[in-house]
Scaffold this active site. Sequence first.
Site, PDB file in Angstrom:
ATOM      1  N   TYR A   1      46.844  18.924   6.114  1.00  0.00           N
ATOM      2  CA  TYR A   1      47.526  19.024   7.413  1.00  0.00           C
ATOM      3  C   TYR A   1      48.144  20.418   7.578  1.00  0.00           C
ATOM      4  CZ  TYR A   1      50.528  18.161  11.409  1.00  0.00           C
ATOM      5  OH  TYR A   1      51.130  18.247  12.641  1.00  0.00           O
TER       6      TYR A   1
ATOM      7  N   SER B   1      52.357  23.671  14.071  1.00  0.00           N
ATOM      8  CA  SER B   1      53.486  22.940  13.486  1.00  0.00           C
ATOM      9  C   SER B   1      54.300  23.909  12.639  1.00  0.00           C
ATOM     10  CB  SER B   1      52.947  21.811  12.605  1.00  0.00           C
ATOM     11  OG  SER B   1      53.977  21.240  11.826  1.00  0.00           O
TER      12      SER B   1
HETATM   13  N1  LIG Z   1      55.181  14.443  15.974  1.00  0.00           N
HETATM   14  C1  LIG Z   1      55.489  15.452  15.167  1.00  0.00           C
HETATM   15  O1  LIG Z   1      56.469  15.374  14.390  1.00  0.00           O
HETATM   16  C2  LIG Z   1      54.674  16.727  15.203  1.00  0.00           C
HETATM   17  C3  LIG Z   1      55.212  17.864  14.596  1.00  0.00           C
HETATM   18  C4  LIG Z   1      54.494  19.057  14.632  1.00  0.00           C
HETATM   19  C5  LIG Z   1      53.275  19.115  15.255  1.00  0.00           C
HETATM   20  N2  LIG Z   1      52.749  18.000  15.821  1.00  0.00           N
HETATM   21  C6  LIG Z   1      51.441  18.115  16.468  1.00  0.00           C
HETATM   22  O2  LIG Z   1      51.588  17.752  17.832  1.00  0.00           O
HETATM   23  C7  LIG Z   1      50.315  17.300  18.334  1.00  0.00           C
HETATM   24  C8  LIG Z   1      50.534  16.012  19.108  1.00  0.00           C
HETATM   25  O3  LIG Z   1      50.999  15.033  18.221  1.00  0.00           O
HETATM   26  P1  LIG Z   1      51.976  13.844  18.669  1.00  0.00           P
HETATM   27  O4  LIG Z   1      53.177  13.972  17.843  1.00  0.00           O
HETATM   28  O5  LIG Z   1      52.097  13.785  20.140  1.00  0.00           O
HETATM   29  O6  LIG Z   1      51.126  12.620  18.095  1.00  0.00           O
HETATM   30  P2  LIG Z   1      50.646  11.234  18.747  1.00  0.00           P
HETATM   31  O7  LIG Z   1      51.758  10.615  19.515  1.00  0.00           O
HETATM   32  O8  LIG Z   1      50.043  10.479  17.617  1.00  0.00           O
HETATM   33  O9  LIG Z   1      49.491  11.683  19.779  1.00  0.00           O
HETATM   34  C9  LIG Z   1      48.270  12.211  19.317  1.00  0.00           C
HETATM   35  C10 LIG Z   1      47.287  12.370  20.477  1.00  0.00           C
HETATM   36  O10 LIG Z   1      46.074  12.952  19.960  1.00  0.00           O
HETATM   37  C11 LIG Z   1      44.964  12.171  20.390  1.00  0.00           C
HETATM   38  N3  LIG Z   1      43.919  12.171  19.371  1.00  0.00           N
HETATM   39  C12 LIG Z   1      44.048  11.887  18.043  1.00  0.00           C
HETATM   40  N4  LIG Z   1      42.854  11.910  17.451  1.00  0.00           N
HETATM   41  C13 LIG Z   1      41.939  12.218  18.417  1.00  0.00           C
HETATM   42  C14 LIG Z   1      40.521  12.359  18.425  1.00  0.00           C
HETATM   43  N5  LIG Z   1      39.792  12.165  17.310  1.00  0.00           N
HETATM   44  N6  LIG Z   1      39.912  12.681  19.577  1.00  0.00           N
HETATM   45  C15 LIG Z   1      40.632  12.830  20.706  1.00  0.00           C
HETATM   46  N7  LIG Z   1      41.969  12.706  20.775  1.00  0.00           N
HETATM   47  C16 LIG Z   1      42.613  12.389  19.637  1.00  0.00           C
HETATM   48  C17 LIG Z   1      45.529  10.756  20.597  1.00  0.00           C
HETATM   49  O11 LIG Z   1      44.769  10.072  21.597  1.00  0.00           O
HETATM   50  P3  LIG Z   1      43.763   8.833  21.348  1.00  0.00           P
HETATM   51  O12 LIG Z   1      44.300   8.030  20.198  1.00  0.00           O
HETATM   52  O13 LIG Z   1      43.775   8.110  22.673  1.00  0.00           O
HETATM   53  O14 LIG Z   1      42.437   9.462  21.073  1.00  0.00           O
HETATM   54  C18 LIG Z   1      46.931  11.055  21.134  1.00  0.00           C
HETATM   55  O15 LIG Z   1      46.898  11.212  22.526  1.00  0.00           O
HETATM   56  C19 LIG Z   1      49.405  17.161  17.111  1.00  0.00           C
HETATM   57  O16 LIG Z   1      48.535  18.285  17.040  1.00  0.00           O
HETATM   58  C20 LIG Z   1      50.364  17.180  15.932  1.00  0.00           C
HETATM   59  O17 LIG Z   1      49.757  17.672  14.764  1.00  0.00           O
HETATM   60  C21 LIG Z   1      53.438  16.809  15.822  1.00  0.00           C
END
Ligand SMILES: NC(=O)c1ccc[n+]([C@@H]2O[C@H](COP(=O)([O-])OP(=O)(O)OC[C@H]3O[C@@H](n4cnc5c(N)ncnc54)[C@H](OP(=O)(O)O)[C@@H]3O)[C@@H](O)[C@H]2O)c1
Length: 270
Positions: free
Chosen positions: A161, A149
């Site tokens: 985080y 991130s």
């Molecule tokens: N959205 C943003 O603004 C942003 C910015 C920078 C970085 N990121 C990073 O991008 C990545 C993806 O995030 P996103 O934005 O796509 O979020 P999201 O829509 O909440 O998706 C998160 C995914 O991670 C899985 N997950 C969460 N906890 C888990 C666990 N304990 N075991 C297995 N799977 C798990 C969830 O699947 P299940 O619930 O089905 O397990 C879901 O598929 C993350 O690493 C996040 O830190 C996001």
Amino acid sequence: MTAEPIEPVSPRKLRPVALVTGPTSGLGAGYARHLAARGYDLVLVARNELKLRSLADDLRLGFGADSEIIAADLATQQGRDLVIDRLGRGVEFLVNNAGFGTSGEFWTAPTELLQAQLDVNVTAVMQLTRAALPSMVAAAKGTVVNVASVAGLLAGRGSTYSASKAYVVSFSEGLSGGLAGTGVQVQALCPGFIRTEFHERAGIEMSTIPRFMWLNVEQVVHASMSDLSKGKVISVPGAQYKLLTAVGTKIPKSAVRKLTNVVGRGRGRT
Ligand SMILES: NC(=O)c1ccc[n+]([C@@H]2O[C@H](COP(=O)([O-])OP(=O)(O)OC[C@H]3O[C@@H](n4cnc5c(N)ncnc54)[C@H](OP(=O)(O)O)[C@@H]3O)[C@@H](O)[C@H]2O)c1
């Protein structure tokens, strides 16, 4: 008598395999679709088995991709071991994408939740990368994308985080040096705010974030893949975040902390 023509190997059997963690939502779903469209079969890892099955159906219908499903909680060693076992049999592309944020203050957040965040955002990334690399190095071919991130580059008020994502950046950068010349590539992807379920799941209020600060999933996946083709170890999607991170590395840390408290709305998240 002429010999029987040899049956060509079916192109289906030649499809490379990509493992994506967290494909049931957001960025991970974007990677899964993108890689399926590029001709990969998938190994899909998350907790929600129903969503995994539905995605696997979509990938077969949309792109002719076969998917294996691993329903696993990456916060547990048992869950991570299921994935480690599969990675030991070899994949060509690994996306360590699963991760989550948390709202509230560090000093009141449940310790178990903070530990689960560390286990998913950090321990799983390290263990899954460790499991994937031997077969990649042996094949002199492979790619690992670790989703970090902007928060991992510019730490703000949020503590656990940002710290977890700083680990992912530092880990990937260090590893890229070790992997030089092996044919295996590693990237730390450092996106800013992406429109996914992330903030809602974390319970973080985002309504005041200006529109220009938002990225969409397709944009982020495209930037990541494009930067991989250029051999970039750190990928920062979006001109606004390229500028922010470039400035952020040139000004004093005290100014960065002030900046991220404004831009990142650091209060109320751990
Ligand atoms: N959205 C943003 O603004 C942003 C910015 C920078 C970085 N990121 C990073 O991008 C990545 C993806 O995030 P996103 O934005 O796509 O979020 P999201 O829509 O909440 O998706 C998160 C995914 O991670 C899985 N997950 C969460 N906890 C888990 C666990 N304990 N075991 C297995 N799977 C798990 C969830 O699947 P299940 O619930 O089905 O397990 C879901 O598929 C993350 O690493 C996040 O830190 C996001």
